[in-house]
Design a protein around this motif. Structure first.
Motif, PDB file in Angstrom:
ATOM      1  N   LYS A   1       0.840  -1.190   0.000  1.00 55.86           N
ATOM      2  CA  LYS A   1       0.000   0.000   0.000  1.00 55.86           C
ATOM      3  C   LYS A   1       0.879   1.246   0.000  1.00 55.86           C
ATOM      4  CE  LYS A   1      -3.782  -2.305   2.457  1.00 55.86           C
ATOM      5  NZ  LYS A   1      -4.603  -2.344   3.689  1.00 55.86           N
ATOM      6  N   PRO A   2       1.148   1.792  -1.189  1.00 54.62           N
ATOM      7  CA  PRO A   2       2.028   2.971  -1.254  1.00 54.62           C
ATOM      8  C   PRO A   2       1.405   4.181  -0.577  1.00 54.62           C
ATOM      9  CG  PRO A   2       1.022   2.541  -3.392  1.00 54.62           C
ATOM     10  CD  PRO A   2       0.674   1.374  -2.520  1.00 54.62           C
ATOM     11  N   SER A   3       2.227   4.912   0.179  1.00 60.19           N
ATOM     12  CA  SER A   3       1.794   6.141   0.844  1.00 60.19           C
ATOM     13  C   SER A   3       2.244   7.344   0.034  1.00 60.19           C
ATOM     14  CB  SER A   3       2.377   6.196   2.259  1.00 60.19           C
ATOM     15  OG  SER A   3       1.925   5.103   3.032  1.00 60.19           O
ATOM     16  N   ASN A   4       2.233   8.521   0.644  1.00 53.77           N
ATOM     17  CA  ASN A   4       2.645   9.744  -0.047  1.00 53.77           C
ATOM     18  C   ASN A   4       4.055   9.605  -0.608  1.00 53.77           C
ATOM     19  OD1 ASN A   4       0.271  11.141   0.488  1.00 53.77           O
ATOM     20  ND2 ASN A   4       1.014  11.895   2.463  1.00 53.77           N
ATOM     21  N   GLY A   5       4.209   9.944  -1.894  1.00 49.78           N
ATOM     22  CA  GLY A   5       5.539   9.926  -2.504  1.00 49.78           C
ATOM     23  C   GLY A   5       6.129   8.548  -2.632  1.00 49.78           C
ATOM     24  N   GLU A   6       5.292   7.527  -2.787  1.00 50.48           N
ATOM     25  CA  GLU A   6       5.767   6.150  -2.944  1.00 50.48           C
ATOM     26  C   GLU A   6       5.085   5.500  -4.147  1.00 50.48           C
ATOM     27  OE1 GLU A   6       6.779   4.812   1.656  1.00 50.48           O
ATOM     28  OE2 GLU A   6       4.817   4.276   0.790  1.00 50.48           O
ATOM     29  N   ALA A   7       5.701   4.411  -4.622  1.00 45.90           N
ATOM     30  CA  ALA A   7       5.133   3.642  -5.722  1.00 45.90           C
ATOM     31  C   ALA A   7       5.300   2.152  -5.435  1.00 45.90           C
ATOM     32  CB  ALA A   7       5.818   3.995  -7.043  1.00 45.90           C
ATOM     33  N   SER A   8       4.345   1.358  -5.887  1.00 44.92           N
ATOM     34  CA  SER A   8       4.477  -0.098  -5.837  1.00 44.92           C
ATOM     35  C   SER A   8       5.085  -0.566  -7.151  1.00 44.92           C
ATOM     36  CB  SER A   8       3.122  -0.771  -5.625  1.00 44.92           C
ATOM     37  OG  SER A   8       2.618  -0.490  -4.339  1.00 44.92           O
ATOM     38  N   VAL A   9       6.086  -1.438  -7.047  1.00 44.53           N
ATOM     39  CA  VAL A   9       6.851  -1.866  -8.216  1.00 44.53           C
ATOM     40  C   VAL A   9       6.828  -3.389  -8.322  1.00 44.53           C
ATOM     41  CG1 VAL A   9       9.139  -1.907  -9.280  1.00 44.53           C
ATOM     42  CG2 VAL A   9       8.370   0.140  -8.077  1.00 44.53           C
ATOM     43  N   GLN A  10       6.663  -3.883  -9.536  1.00 41.68           N
ATOM     44  CA  GLN A  10       6.861  -5.308  -9.823  1.00 41.68           C
ATOM     45  C   GLN A  10       8.244  -5.473 -10.415  1.00 41.68           C
ATOM     46  OE1 GLN A  10       3.871  -7.318 -12.190  1.00 41.68           O
ATOM     47  NE2 GLN A  10       5.298  -8.926 -12.825  1.00 41.68           N
ATOM     48  N   CYS A  11       9.073  -6.280  -9.772  1.00 39.36           N
ATOM     49  CA  CYS A  11      10.441  -6.502 -10.235  1.00 39.36           C
ATOM     50  C   CYS A  11      10.444  -7.464 -11.416  1.00 39.36           C
ATOM     51  CB  CYS A  11      11.284  -7.070  -9.086  1.00 39.36           C
ATOM     52  SG  CYS A  11      13.015  -7.353  -9.515  1.00 39.36           S
ATOM     53  N   THR A  12      11.148  -7.108 -12.471  1.00 34.29           N
ATOM     54  CA  THR A  12      11.287  -7.998 -13.628  1.00 34.29           C
ATOM     55  C   THR A  12      12.682  -8.611 -13.725  1.00 34.29           C
ATOM     56  OG1 THR A  12      11.756  -6.041 -14.989  1.00 34.29           O
ATOM     57  CG2 THR A  12       9.490  -6.870 -14.983  1.00 34.29           C
ATOM     58  N   TRP A  13      13.710  -7.849 -13.334  1.00 32.69           N
ATOM     59  CA  TRP A  13      15.088  -8.334 -13.387  1.00 32.69           C
ATOM     60  C   TRP A  13      15.830  -7.919 -12.118  1.00 32.69           C
ATOM     61  CZ3 TRP A  13      16.683 -11.454 -17.305  1.00 32.69           C
ATOM     62  CH2 TRP A  13      15.940 -11.440 -18.487  1.00 32.69           C
ATOM     63  N   LEU A  14      16.705  -8.778 -11.661  1.00 29.67           N
ATOM     64  CA  LEU A  14      17.491  -8.525 -10.456  1.00 29.67           C
ATOM     65  C   LEU A  14      18.972  -8.679 -10.774  1.00 29.67           C
ATOM     66  CD1 LEU A  14      17.321  -8.099  -7.312  1.00 29.67           C
ATOM     67  CD2 LEU A  14      17.462 -10.589  -7.133  1.00 29.67           C
ATOM     68  N   SER A  15      19.781  -7.741 -10.306  1.00 36.27           N
ATOM     69  CA  SER A  15      21.234  -7.792 -10.491  1.00 36.27           C
ATOM     70  C   SER A  15      21.883  -8.565  -9.350  1.00 36.27           C
ATOM     71  CB  SER A  15      21.790  -6.366 -10.518  1.00 36.27           C
ATOM     72  OG  SER A  15      23.204  -6.366 -10.528  1.00 36.27           O
ATOM     73  N   LEU A  16      22.845  -9.432  -9.678  1.00 36.14           N
ATOM     74  CA  LEU A  16      23.665 -10.111  -8.683  1.00 36.14           C
ATOM     75  C   LEU A  16      25.097  -9.600  -8.818  1.00 36.14           C
ATOM     76  CD1 LEU A  16      22.389 -13.816  -8.775  1.00 36.14           C
ATOM     77  CD2 LEU A  16      21.632 -11.921  -7.339  1.00 36.14           C
ATOM     78  N   ASP A  17      25.690  -9.190  -7.682  1.00 35.38           N
ATOM     79  CA  ASP A  17      26.985  -8.515  -7.706  1.00 35.38           C
ATOM     80  C   ASP A  17      27.893  -9.048  -6.602  1.00 35.38           C
ATOM     81  OD1 ASP A  17      26.338  -6.279  -9.719  1.00 35.38           O
ATOM     82  OD2 ASP A  17      24.710  -6.124  -8.264  1.00 35.38           O
ATOM     83  N   PRO A  18      29.213  -9.081  -6.837  1.00 34.92           N
ATOM     84  CA  PRO A  18      30.145  -9.565  -5.806  1.00 34.92           C
ATOM     85  C   PRO A  18      30.041  -8.808  -4.491  1.00 34.92           C
ATOM     86  CG  PRO A  18      31.258  -9.436  -7.928  1.00 34.92           C
ATOM     87  CD  PRO A  18      29.906  -8.811  -8.119  1.00 34.92           C
ATOM     88  N   ALA A  19      29.686  -7.515  -4.557  1.00 40.66           N
ATOM     89  CA  ALA A  19      29.586  -6.726  -3.326  1.00 40.66           C
ATOM     90  C   ALA A  19      28.563  -7.289  -2.355  1.00 40.66           C
ATOM     91  CB  ALA A  19      29.216  -5.280  -3.673  1.00 40.66           C
ATOM     92  N   MET A  20      27.652  -8.130  -2.845  1.00 43.13           N
ATOM     93  CA  MET A  20      26.622  -8.702  -1.971  1.00 43.13           C
ATOM     94  C   MET A  20      27.211  -9.557  -0.867  1.00 43.13           C
ATOM     95  SD  MET A  20      23.640  -9.550  -4.727  1.00 43.13           S
ATOM     96  CE  MET A  20      22.558  -8.223  -5.312  1.00 43.13           C
ATOM     97  N   ARG A  21      28.385 -10.149  -1.133  1.00 48.73           N
ATOM     98  CA  ARG A  21      29.026 -10.941  -0.070  1.00 48.73           C
ATOM     99  C   ARG A  21      29.413 -10.036   1.093  1.00 48.73           C
ATOM    100  NH1 ARG A  21      29.951 -13.103   3.623  1.00 48.73           N
ATOM    101  NH2 ARG A  21      30.945 -15.106   4.095  1.00 48.73           N
ATOM    102  N   GLY A  22      29.826  -8.811   0.773  1.00 51.15           N
ATOM    103  CA  GLY A  22      30.155  -7.864   1.823  1.00 51.15           C
ATOM    104  C   GLY A  22      28.926  -7.365   2.569  1.00 51.15           C
ATOM    105  N   TYR A  23      27.789  -7.274   1.869  1.00 49.86           N
ATOM    106  CA  TYR A  23      26.571  -6.767   2.510  1.00 49.86           C
ATOM    107  C   TYR A  23      26.115  -7.660   3.665  1.00 49.86           C
ATOM    108  CZ  TYR A  23      25.964  -3.971  -1.798  1.00 49.86           C
ATOM    109  OH  TYR A  23      26.128  -3.112  -2.851  1.00 49.86           O
TER     110      TYR A  23
END
Length: 349
Positions: free
Chosen positions: A36-58
């Motif tokens: 339920k998006p509030s003021n200044g927000e949007a609901s998004v359907q993800c189509t593609w996701l990036s995978l990156d080496p930095a994720m191991r650090g996250y």
């Protein structure tokens, strides 16, 4: 478009000491009615996701340029998708194609201020915004330009050259008039780098003759774009020309090691008056428009080639695909196809 009753998201379940484990992440089902998006927000359907080496650090609980992902929190990640609903005052419209760091989830409510509307230039495809026109391309661009200060005629060595950052760095190096030497993890990758990207020579680091071949064919280098760290970085510290520059971009060889070993060859930095410097592409946010324009022009003319390693099967494939980045299992930019575009948006591209 029809709405599902629930959607999937992937959260951090535990912090591995070494390699990513089967229980590092878990998949949760969430009620679609929670979007339920509030003021200044949007609901998004993800189509593609990036995978990156930095994720191991996250997922390490250590101080870094971003806070660690918390246990039970949606895994951090950049995606592209389509706006399916908006809250009051949102600057977006239903059907807009957007990019943002909403993480490993099929749907998300996202604040306008962290969403970017995608305007697709000629010769560009939406996936390019997760690669050449996104984190990977900007990292290569600013690494070479700001840290490497690469000049025509110099010798550039790029490790992790068949990965998303490396392949852009190789091509930008050739465009700058440098001699480019690439390091990758298989003979097939090396052949592709030489034949398709035009690097001067590619080396398979798994070859028993790797270090001798590198010494013989490269001699001494001017700029090293380092994506792997470890033994290769230590060796190349002994192969520096005077005033050489080492760009510390990543350290794939060490990300899964609780205690990476220290460098031995660093004294050569003194004798060769060389520089070694780390950086984060976000430091240059004010210069993004210039960089994206140059990279987009390269895609349009064909001067910059792209290569994607696409994983099908939805968001739950992300935890299984992420370790490929550390085993050398991908060639090119690793992405997960999360969903087809919603019907309402297909006429937009």
């Amino acid at each position: 478009m029809s709405r599902p009753s629930h959607f999937k998201r992937v959260v951090l379940n535990s912090r591995p000491e070494g390699d990513i484990e089967p229980d590092t992440f878990r998949t949760e089902l969430v009620s679609f009615s929670s979007l339920k998006p509030s003021n200044g927000e949007a609901s998004v359907q993800c189509t593609w996701l990036s995978l990156d080496p930095a994720m191991r650090g996250y997922i390490r609980d250590v101080r870094s340029y971003l806070p660690p992902v918390k246990i039970g929190e949606v895994m951090r990640g950049m995606g592209i998708g389509v706006v399916i609903a908006t809250g009051p005052g949102s600057k977006f419209k239903v059907g807009d194609h957007v990019m943002g760091p909403w993480g490993w989830t099929e749907y998300a409510v996202v604040k306008d201020k962290i969403l970017e509307k995608l305007v697709i230039p000629p010769g560009v495809e939406p996936l390019d915004f997760l690669n050449t026109l996104g984190t990977a391309g900007l990292t290569a661009y600013f690494g070479l330009k700001k840290i490497g200060e690469l000049k025509p005629g110099e010798k550039l060595v790029v490790s992790g050259a068949a990965g998303s950052v490396g392949l852009v760095a190789c091509q930008l190096g050739k465009a700058a008039g440098a001699k480019v030497y690439a390091i990758a993890g298989s003979d097939d990758k090396c052949r592709w780098l030489e034949r398709e990207l035009g690097v001067d020579k590619a080396f398979n680091y798994k070859s028993p003759n790797f270090y001798n071949d590198l010494k013989k064919d490269v001699g001494y280098l001017d700029v090293y774009f380092d994506n792997v760290g470890g033994d290769i970085l230590d060796f190349l510290l002994t192969r520096l020309n005077k005033d050489a520059r080492i760009i510390l971009c990543g350290a794939i060889s060490a990300y899964n090691s609780p205690k990476p070993k220290g460098l031995q060859g660093y004294l050569n930095l003194i004798s060769q008056r060389a520089k070694i410097q780390g950086f984060i592409y976000m430091d240059y946010a004010s210069e993004y428009p210039t960089a994206v324009a140059e990279l987009a022009e390269g895609l349009r003319t064909g001067a910059i080639k792209r290569k994607f390693h696409i994983v099908e099967g939805g968001i739950e494939q992300a935890p299984k695909a992420l370790p490929m980045l550390f085993s050398g299992g991908n060639t090119g930019k690793l992405v997960v196809k999360v969903s087809d575009e919603p019907t309402m948006a297909k006429s937009k591209l």
